[in-house]
Design a protein around this motif. Structure first.
Motif, short mmCIF file in Angstrom:
data_model
loop_
_atom_site.label_atom_id
_atom_site.label_comp_id
_atom_site.label_asym_id
_atom_site.label_seq_id
_atom_site.Cartn_x
_atom_site.Cartn_y
_atom_site.Cartn_z
N LEU A 1 36.93 13.80 -25.24
CA LEU A 1 35.77 14.92 -24.90
C LEU A 1 34.67 14.40 -23.78
O LEU A 1 35.17 12.80 -23.19
CB LEU A 1 35.42 15.12 -26.31
CG LEU A 1 36.40 16.38 -26.56
CD1 LEU A 1 35.86 16.99 -27.98
CD2 LEU A 1 36.89 17.29 -26.21
N ASP B 1 28.76 9.38 -28.43
CA ASP B 1 29.52 9.35 -27.56
C ASP B 1 30.45 8.50 -27.37
O ASP B 1 31.65 8.51 -27.10
CB ASP B 1 28.82 8.29 -26.22
CG ASP B 1 27.33 9.65 -26.01
OD1 ASP B 1 27.44 10.84 -26.26
OD2 ASP B 1 25.97 9.27 -25.35
N GLU C 1 36.68 23.37 -28.17
CA GLU C 1 35.89 22.32 -28.29
C GLU C 1 34.31 22.58 -28.85
O GLU C 1 33.76 21.11 -28.94
CB GLU C 1 35.99 21.61 -26.51
CG GLU C 1 37.36 21.55 -26.66
CD GLU C 1 37.74 20.81 -25.18
OE1 GLU C 1 36.80 20.74 -24.45
OE2 GLU C 1 38.88 19.84 -25.04
N TYR D 1 32.03 20.18 -30.63
CA TYR D 1 30.66 19.07 -30.50
C TYR D 1 29.96 19.22 -31.11
O TYR D 1 28.49 18.73 -31.02
CB TYR D 1 30.36 19.63 -28.98
CG TYR D 1 30.62 19.35 -28.18
CD1 TYR D 1 30.66 17.62 -27.51
CD2 TYR D 1 31.90 20.22 -26.41
CE1 TYR D 1 31.64 17.13 -26.61
CE2 TYR D 1 32.31 19.51 -25.75
CZ TYR D 1 32.42 17.86 -25.63
OH TYR D 1 32.93 17.40 -24.18
N ARG E 1 32.74 7.96 -29.36
CA ARG E 1 34.11 8.46 -30.70
C ARG E 1 34.35 9.96 -30.04
O ARG E 1 35.78 10.34 -29.81
CB ARG E 1 33.27 8.99 -32.08
CG ARG E 1 32.50 8.36 -33.02
CD ARG E 1 33.05 7.54 -32.73
NE ARG E 1 32.66 5.98 -34.35
CZ ARG E 1 32.83 4.38 -33.61
NH1 ARG E 1 33.29 3.94 -31.90
NH2 ARG E 1 32.28 3.76 -34.82
N LEU E 2 32.94 10.55 -28.96
CA LEU E 2 33.91 11.89 -28.76
C LEU E 2 35.02 11.20 -26.86
O LEU E 2 36.22 12.47 -26.71
CB LEU E 2 32.66 12.86 -27.68
CG LEU E 2 31.86 13.86 -28.53
CD1 LEU E 2 30.60 13.95 -28.17
CD2 LEU E 2 32.47 14.71 -28.94
N PHE F 1 30.40 17.20 -34.45
CA PHE F 1 29.33 15.68 -33.75
C PHE F 1 27.71 15.82 -34.03
O PHE F 1 27.05 15.12 -34.54
CB PHE F 1 29.97 15.09 -32.52
CG PHE F 1 31.10 14.57 -32.46
CD1 PHE F 1 31.27 13.32 -32.82
CD2 PHE F 1 32.19 15.55 -32.09
CE1 PHE F 1 32.18 12.50 -33.43
CE2 PHE F 1 33.56 14.10 -32.72
CZ PHE F 1 33.06 13.39 -32.82
N ARG G 1 31.11 12.44 -22.73
CA ARG G 1 29.18 12.78 -24.07
C ARG G 1 28.54 13.33 -23.91
O ARG G 1 28.25 13.86 -23.26
CB ARG G 1 28.68 11.12 -23.50
CG ARG G 1 29.81 9.47 -23.18
CD ARG G 1 29.20 8.39 -22.52
NE ARG G 1 30.17 7.31 -22.46
CZ ARG G 1 30.88 7.15 -21.48
NH1 ARG G 1 31.30 7.26 -20.89
NH2 ARG G 1 31.67 6.17 -21.97
#
Length: 340
Positions: free
Chosen positions: A296, A288, A245, A249, A290-291, A252, A298
């Motif tokens: 997941l 945010d 994860e 992150y 897409r997460l 992104f 924001r």
């Protein structure tokens, strides 16, 4: 991880045993027996939305480009097409060479193949636009050889995909799915919105219509990878470690930095309604969204700063929120579903 076998008559895999990857497929595509019903719905939706670049009239755009665009707008317009050309070119090959060979659910294989066709169709649409409208076609197609900012972005995107050229692992394939979600759901959007900003000023309306067609396709591609990732989360929760994860992150964040830099670079604070601050907040908002779509949290917790873009993205009687990836109706089809 090995590439899947094209034909495997010795397979006894049942529907419940089918997996997004690391399955044991027979190799026969049977649309009447599918585990991933979301893939069948996406296929029907993509089929219903079939379109061709010749449907878009760009006659007025030729005149507008030559006589109405400011130099800043013309520069932005050329750079947008250069970037979109690069990304759809990457994606056409990436899907066929790096992703689909390792996906072991035949209904998902089919949708990925359909996506690859649509990416090539986008390339055809860019050729139509660039040849008809722009001053220097060759420069636009080779812009990354002359523009360092475009080259930086292209190099990073392609480097993520290039990692699959070596030994493919479960973790790498999951990250490749995330990279595709980022490409479909983040990297295209400065370009899309730049063209819509021109249309908002009454310019390049044919180009905006072409972008609507393209964006309508891209939202189904985004939904495809979001559903693939979420299916893998169900099948292989062991892959979603804190370390994994953290990598997602980081991907992104890096993507956001590049797209914000690109958006500011192509507009240079000279495009009405599309300031540097708006670009930054808009990309953060998209990240945010897409997460959250893949389970997941924001990163930025910001509001959508340019909701007028939603209206430009709408297609006749189509009711959709492209930015939350929820589709309810499409102008060419009667399919209606909310389970995405």
């Amino acid at each position: 991880m090995d590439r899947k076998r094209i034909y495997n008559p010795s397979s006894n895999e049942t529907l419940t045993e089918r997996r997004v990857f690391n399955g044991n497929p027979h190799g026969i595509l049977n649309f009447t027996k599918a585990k991933y019903q979301w893939a069948l719905k996406l296929w029907d939706l993509m089929e219903a939305n079939t379109w061709f670049p010749k449907e878009v009239d760009t006659t007025d755009d030729v005149r507008c480009y030559a006589h109405e665009l400011t130099q800043a707008e013309k520069r932005m317009y050329d750079l947008v097409w250069s970037q979109l050309i690069s990304m759809d070119s990457f994606q056409t090959n990436n899907l066929a060479d790096n992703i689909n060979p390792y996906i072991t659910a035949p209904e998902i294989n089919a949708v990925l193949s359909r996506q690859a066709y649509e990416e090539a169709n986008h390339s055809k649409s860019y050729a139509v636009m660039v040849e008809a409208i722009c001053d220097n076609t060759d420069l636009i197609y080779e812009m990354e050889k002359h523009d360092d900012v475009l080259r930086e972005k292209n190099d990073y995107i392609s480097s993520v995909y290039a990692e699959l050229a070596g030994e493919v692992t479960d973790e790498k394939l999951l990250l490749a799915m995330v990279a595709n979600q980022i490409l479909e759901g983040v990297y295209f959007y400065s370009g899309f919105t730049a063209i819509y900003s021109l249309a908002r000023a009454g310019k390049m309306l044919g180009s905006a219509q072409m972008i609507r067609f393209i964006q309508r396709d891209e939202i189904t591609h985004l939904l495809l990878f979001q559903n693939m990732i979420n299916s893998v989360r169900t099948e292989r929760p062991d892959l979603f470690t804190p370390e994994m994860e953290a990598k997602i992150y980081d991907m992104f964040k890096k993507a956001g930095e590049l797209e914000i830099k690109w958006g500011k670079y192509i507009t240079q604070n000279q495009i009405m309604g599309f300031t540097d601050d708006i670009i930054e907040q808009y990309i953060q908002y998209l990240i945010d969204q897409r997460l959250v779509a893949i389970g997941l949290k924001r990163l930025y917790n910001v509001a959508h700063p340019i909701k007028w873009v939603d209206d430009f993205a709408k297609f006749n009687d189509q009711k959709s929120n492209f930015f939350e990836a929820k589709v309810t109706n499409y102008s060419k089809g009667s399919i209606s579903f909310d389970d995405f």
